[in-house]
Design a protein around this motif. Sequence first.
Motif, PDB file in Angstrom:
ATOM      1  N   ARG A 223     -59.565 -38.380 -42.837  1.00 52.22           N
ATOM      2  CA  ARG A 223     -58.748 -38.026 -41.676  1.00 52.22           C
ATOM      3  C   ARG A 223     -58.744 -36.518 -41.453  1.00 52.22           C
ATOM      4  NH1 ARG A 223     -59.249 -42.719 -41.493  1.00 52.22           N
ATOM      5  NH2 ARG A 223     -57.685 -44.366 -41.703  1.00 52.22           N
ATOM      6  N   TYR A 224     -58.916 -36.112 -40.204  1.00 53.07           N
ATOM      7  CA  TYR A 224     -58.617 -34.736 -39.809  1.00 53.07           C
ATOM      8  C   TYR A 224     -57.805 -34.820 -38.518  1.00 53.07           C
ATOM      9  CZ  TYR A 224     -59.118 -29.683 -40.011  1.00 53.07           C
ATOM     10  OH  TYR A 224     -58.861 -28.340 -40.143  1.00 53.07           O
ATOM     11  N   CYS A 225     -56.533 -35.057 -38.675  1.00 49.81           N
ATOM     12  CA  CYS A 225     -55.624 -35.227 -37.539  1.00 49.81           C
ATOM     13  C   CYS A 225     -54.660 -34.049 -37.506  1.00 49.81           C
ATOM     14  CB  CYS A 225     -54.857 -36.544 -37.664  1.00 49.81           C
ATOM     15  SG  CYS A 225     -55.928 -37.998 -37.610  1.00 49.81           S
ATOM     16  N   SER A 226     -54.661 -33.323 -36.398  1.00 51.82           N
ATOM     17  CA  SER A 226     -53.820 -32.135 -36.258  1.00 51.82           C
ATOM     18  C   SER A 226     -53.092 -32.186 -34.921  1.00 51.82           C
ATOM     19  CB  SER A 226     -54.667 -30.864 -36.365  1.00 51.82           C
ATOM     20  OG  SER A 226     -55.642 -30.826 -35.345  1.00 51.82           O
ATOM     21  N   THR A 227     -52.283 -31.167 -34.650  1.00 52.20           N
ATOM     22  CA  THR A 227     -51.408 -31.235 -33.493  1.00 52.20           C
ATOM     23  C   THR A 227     -51.967 -30.572 -32.244  1.00 52.20           C
ATOM     24  OG1 THR A 227     -50.268 -29.217 -34.179  1.00 52.20           O
ATOM     25  CG2 THR A 227     -49.375 -31.304 -34.951  1.00 52.20           C
ATOM     26  N   GLY A 228     -53.104 -29.912 -32.325  1.00 53.06           N
ATOM     27  CA  GLY A 228     -53.642 -29.294 -31.124  1.00 53.06           C
ATOM     28  C   GLY A 228     -54.685 -28.256 -31.457  1.00 53.06           C
ATOM     29  N   ILE A 229     -55.226 -27.626 -30.424  1.00 55.61           N
ATOM     30  CA  ILE A 229     -56.236 -26.583 -30.592  1.00 55.61           C
ATOM     31  C   ILE A 229     -56.088 -25.603 -29.436  1.00 55.61           C
ATOM     32  CG2 ILE A 229     -58.095 -27.673 -29.260  1.00 55.61           C
ATOM     33  CD1 ILE A 229     -58.514 -25.911 -32.664  1.00 55.61           C
ATOM     34  N   TRP A 230     -56.567 -24.395 -29.612  1.00 52.45           N
ATOM     35  CA  TRP A 230     -56.436 -23.350 -28.599  1.00 52.45           C
ATOM     36  C   TRP A 230     -57.252 -23.680 -27.345  1.00 52.45           C
ATOM     37  CZ3 TRP A 230     -61.149 -21.423 -27.372  1.00 52.45           C
ATOM     38  CH2 TRP A 230     -62.159 -21.466 -28.343  1.00 52.45           C
ATOM     39  N   ALA A 263     -63.645 -31.189 -37.849  1.00 53.50           N
ATOM     40  CA  ALA A 263     -63.562 -32.287 -38.812  1.00 53.50           C
ATOM     41  C   ALA A 263     -64.812 -32.437 -39.660  1.00 53.50           C
ATOM     42  CB  ALA A 263     -63.276 -33.605 -38.081  1.00 53.50           C
ATOM     43  N   VAL A 264     -65.835 -31.613 -39.426  1.00 52.64           N
ATOM     44  CA  VAL A 264     -67.034 -31.674 -40.250  1.00 52.64           C
ATOM     45  C   VAL A 264     -66.719 -31.446 -41.723  1.00 52.64           C
ATOM     46  CG1 VAL A 264     -67.671 -29.232 -40.026  1.00 52.64           C
ATOM     47  CG2 VAL A 264     -69.461 -30.949 -40.350  1.00 52.64           C
ATOM     48  N   HIS A 265     -65.613 -30.783 -42.019  1.00 53.61           N
ATOM     49  CA  HIS A 265     -65.224 -30.611 -43.420  1.00 53.61           C
ATOM     50  C   HIS A 265     -65.030 -31.971 -44.093  1.00 53.61           C
ATOM     51  CE1 HIS A 265     -64.976 -26.291 -43.375  1.00 53.61           C
ATOM     52  NE2 HIS A 265     -64.127 -26.298 -42.370  1.00 53.61           N
ATOM     53  N   ASN A 266     -64.300 -32.864 -43.435  1.00 53.52           N
ATOM     54  CA  ASN A 266     -64.119 -34.206 -44.000  1.00 53.52           C
ATOM     55  C   ASN A 266     -65.422 -34.987 -44.017  1.00 53.52           C
ATOM     56  OD1 ASN A 266     -61.359 -33.400 -42.798  1.00 53.52           O
ATOM     57  ND2 ASN A 266     -60.871 -35.099 -44.176  1.00 53.52           N
ATOM     58  N   ASP A 303     -66.406 -45.848 -37.595  1.00 51.41           N
ATOM     59  CA  ASP A 303     -66.768 -46.594 -38.795  1.00 51.41           C
ATOM     60  C   ASP A 303     -68.202 -46.230 -39.147  1.00 51.41           C
ATOM     61  OD1 ASP A 303     -64.328 -47.909 -38.972  1.00 51.41           O
ATOM     62  OD2 ASP A 303     -64.984 -49.539 -37.679  1.00 51.41           O
ATOM     63  N   PHE A 304     -68.363 -45.557 -40.292  1.00 53.06           N
ATOM     64  CA  PHE A 304     -69.693 -45.201 -40.780  1.00 53.06           C
ATOM     65  C   PHE A 304     -70.118 -46.210 -41.839  1.00 53.06           C
ATOM     66  CE2 PHE A 304     -68.148 -40.983 -39.388  1.00 53.06           C
ATOM     67  CZ  PHE A 304     -69.251 -40.538 -38.651  1.00 53.06           C
ATOM     68  N   THR A 305     -71.356 -46.676 -41.771  1.00 46.67           N
ATOM     69  CA  THR A 305     -71.921 -47.552 -42.793  1.00 46.67           C
ATOM     70  C   THR A 305     -72.897 -46.752 -43.632  1.00 46.67           C
ATOM     71  OG1 THR A 305     -71.737 -49.475 -41.338  1.00 46.67           O
ATOM     72  CG2 THR A 305     -73.192 -49.670 -43.244  1.00 46.67           C
ATOM     73  N   TYR A 306     -72.629 -46.712 -44.941  1.00 46.53           N
ATOM     74  CA  TYR A 306     -73.474 -45.994 -45.887  1.00 46.53           C
ATOM     75  C   TYR A 306     -74.342 -46.984 -46.666  1.00 46.53           C
ATOM     76  CZ  TYR A 306     -71.204 -41.495 -45.065  1.00 46.53           C
ATOM     77  OH  TYR A 306     -70.759 -40.326 -44.491  1.00 46.53           O
ATOM     78  N   PRO A 307     -75.407 -46.489 -47.293  1.00 41.77           N
ATOM     79  CA  PRO A 307     -76.256 -47.395 -48.076  1.00 41.77           C
ATOM     80  C   PRO A 307     -75.431 -48.232 -49.059  1.00 41.77           C
ATOM     81  CG  PRO A 307     -77.317 -45.259 -47.897  1.00 41.77           C
ATOM     82  CD  PRO A 307     -75.956 -45.111 -47.281  1.00 41.77           C
ATOM     83  N   GLY A 308     -75.838 -49.481 -49.249  1.00 39.18           N
ATOM     84  CA  GLY A 308     -75.078 -50.412 -50.075  1.00 39.18           C
ATOM     85  C   GLY A 308     -73.966 -51.093 -49.313  1.00 39.18           C
ATOM     86  N   ASP A 309     -74.019 -51.011 -47.977  1.00 41.90           N
ATOM     87  CA  ASP A 309     -72.999 -51.605 -47.107  1.00 41.90           C
ATOM     88  C   ASP A 309     -71.600 -51.101 -47.433  1.00 41.90           C
ATOM     89  OD1 ASP A 309     -72.358 -53.197 -44.911  1.00 41.90           O
ATOM     90  OD2 ASP A 309     -71.807 -54.915 -46.168  1.00 41.90           O
ATOM     91  N   ARG A 310     -71.519 -49.838 -47.811  1.00 43.71           N
ATOM     92  CA  ARG A 310     -70.212 -49.212 -48.058  1.00 43.71           C
ATOM     93  C   ARG A 310     -69.712 -48.607 -46.751  1.00 43.71           C
ATOM     94  NH1 ARG A 310     -71.637 -45.144 -52.682  1.00 43.71           N
ATOM     95  NH2 ARG A 310     -73.419 -44.893 -51.277  1.00 43.71           N
ATOM     96  N   GLN A 311     -68.437 -48.815 -46.489  1.00 41.36           N
ATOM     97  CA  GLN A 311     -67.851 -48.410 -45.212  1.00 41.36           C
ATOM     98  C   GLN A 311     -66.934 -47.195 -45.400  1.00 41.36           C
ATOM     99  OE1 GLN A 311     -68.744 -50.180 -42.294  1.00 41.36           O
ATOM    100  NE2 GLN A 311     -70.156 -51.092 -43.791  1.00 41.36           N
ATOM    101  N   VAL A 312     -67.021 -46.282 -44.446  1.00 42.28           N
ATOM    102  CA  VAL A 312     -66.073 -45.166 -44.382  1.00 42.28           C
ATOM    103  C   VAL A 312     -65.389 -45.215 -43.030  1.00 42.28           C
ATOM    104  CG1 VAL A 312     -65.768 -42.680 -44.364  1.00 42.28           C
ATOM    105  CG2 VAL A 312     -67.373 -43.713 -45.973  1.00 42.28           C
ATOM    106  N   SER A 313     -64.062 -45.287 -43.059  1.00 42.30           N
ATOM    107  CA  SER A 313     -63.249 -45.249 -41.844  1.00 42.30           C
ATOM    108  C   SER A 313     -62.805 -43.805 -41.623  1.00 42.30           C
ATOM    109  CB  SER A 313     -62.033 -46.162 -41.993  1.00 42.30           C
ATOM    110  OG  SER A 313     -61.123 -45.964 -40.933  1.00 42.30           O
ATOM    111  N   PHE A 314     -63.233 -43.238 -40.510  1.00 44.95           N
ATOM    112  CA  PHE A 314     -62.976 -41.826 -40.229  1.00 44.95           C
ATOM    113  C   PHE A 314     -62.179 -41.700 -38.931  1.00 44.95           C
ATOM    114  CE2 PHE A 314     -64.104 -38.186 -37.649  1.00 44.95           C
ATOM    115  CZ  PHE A 314     -63.799 -37.139 -38.490  1.00 44.95           C
TER     116      PHE A 314
END
Length: 448
Positions: A223-230, A263-266, A303-314
Amino acid sequence: MQERIEASDTDAPNTSDKSNRRDFLVKGSAVASGIGASALHVPAVHSAEAAAANSELVRIGIVGLGGRGSGALNDNLTINDNVQLVATADVDPAKHEGILPRLKKTYGDKIAVDAGKNFVGLDAYKRILDDPEIDLVLMTTPPGFRPKYVLEAVQAGKHVFAEKPSCVDPAGYRTCLVAHELAKQSGTAIVTGTQYRRQVNYMEAIQKIHEGAIGDIINMTARYCSTGIWYRARKEGMTDTQYQVYNWMHFIWLSGDQIAEQAVHNVDVMNWVMGGPPEQAYAGGGRFTRPDDSEMWDNMSVDFTYPGDRQVSFKCRQIRGTQSEVGNRIYGSNGTATILGSNGGAMIYDKDGNEVWSMKGNIQAAYKQEHKDLVDSIRAGEPIVELKQTADSSMTAVLGRMAAYTGQKVDWKFATEESELDLFPESLSFDNDLPEPSFAVPGQTKLT
C-alpha cells in the motif's frame, strides 16, 4: 523561464591537459556489440586503484534543483568527505539563486560553483555532461527526462546517481537497459534513489524472508495511500512546455502517475521480495479529486501475478481526508512479515501471530547511505551499477498503470518487448504547443 543555452553560449572546455586529471579517470573502454547504434560512442571513463583513490576529490554536477535534487545534494555532501559541487543545471534560473546560498552556508568549501557553471534551459544538462572536470552527475529531474539523460551521462563517461523512477513507459525502460549494460562495460557507476534497498530493517527483514523465516512466500499486499499531492497553477504567460515541466507531477509523460513516481518504492519492495518482476497485471482505479487539467488518477488497485502463481495485491491513493497507509505485508506458509514505510520498522510473526523478530527503521540514514555507497564504489574502482533493478520496478509500476488505464490484463513480455508506448514528445522546446491534457478512461484508452 529563460531561453535554453546553446553550445555557442559557453566556451568549450579545453580537454588536452585534463584527460589524466586523476588516476581514477583514465581508463578507456571498448563497447561490446549488441548495445545499439545510439550507445556506441563511449569516451575515456573512470577507473581506480582502490589504495590510491580513497582520498581523491569527487567533483559533482547536478541536473534538477527541485526538492529531491536539494535532498540528494544534502545527503551526498553530508555523508561524504572530499566531494565538491562544481556545476548545476535547471530549467528555472530562480532555482540556482535559491539553493546555492543555503548550501554554501551549510557546506562551505564543498560548494565551488563558479558563476559560469549555473546552466539554464532544457539543454542545460548537456553542459554538465560536456565538462571533463565533473566525475559524478546527480540526475534529479522530473522522471520523464531520466532514461535519455542517464544514457547520455554514461556515454559521456560520468558516474550517475539517478532518482526513482527510472522510466515512465516501455520505451524509457528499454533505454535504461541499454544504459545499465553500457555502464557495466565502461566502468561507470549508476546508483538509484530506492533508499529502502539500503535501509537496514528492510535489508534484514527481506534477507530473513528469503532464508525461510516465514516459510514459502504465498502472497503479499502493498500500500502507498496518502492524503494528497502538490499542484502548481499555471502562471500567466507560460507556454505549454513551461507549464507542464513546472507542474510536472500532473502530466503522465513527466511523472508516470502516482504508481510510478511515488509508489514505486512499494513496487520495488514487491519485486525484491518476490525475486524479480511479475508476469502479469490486472487493475482498476479512477479519479475523483484531481484538478481539471491534471492527467493523474487519484487511486489505483492492481493485482500482480508473479512466477509460481503468487499474487500481490497493490493499492495506491492520493485523496485528501482519507486514511493513510504505507507498507507491505508478506504472507508465508509458516508466518507473516510486516515492513512499514519510512521509519515504521519491520516485524516477523510466526503462524500463531507471535512476534519473533523486529527492527526499527531509519530512513534518513538510508538516504545518505546510497550516496556513501556510490562514492565509495567509485573510489574503490568497483562501481555499483543497479539501474536494471530499479528500471524493472519502474516498469512494473508502468505495467500496473497500463492495465488500469486500459482495463486489460497486460503481460510483462508484451509491455517490455512489444509495446510501442513512448510518452515523450517527439519535439520539445519551451515554445512548443503540447496536446490538450487528458486522462485515461478504461475501455476507451487503447493498449499499445
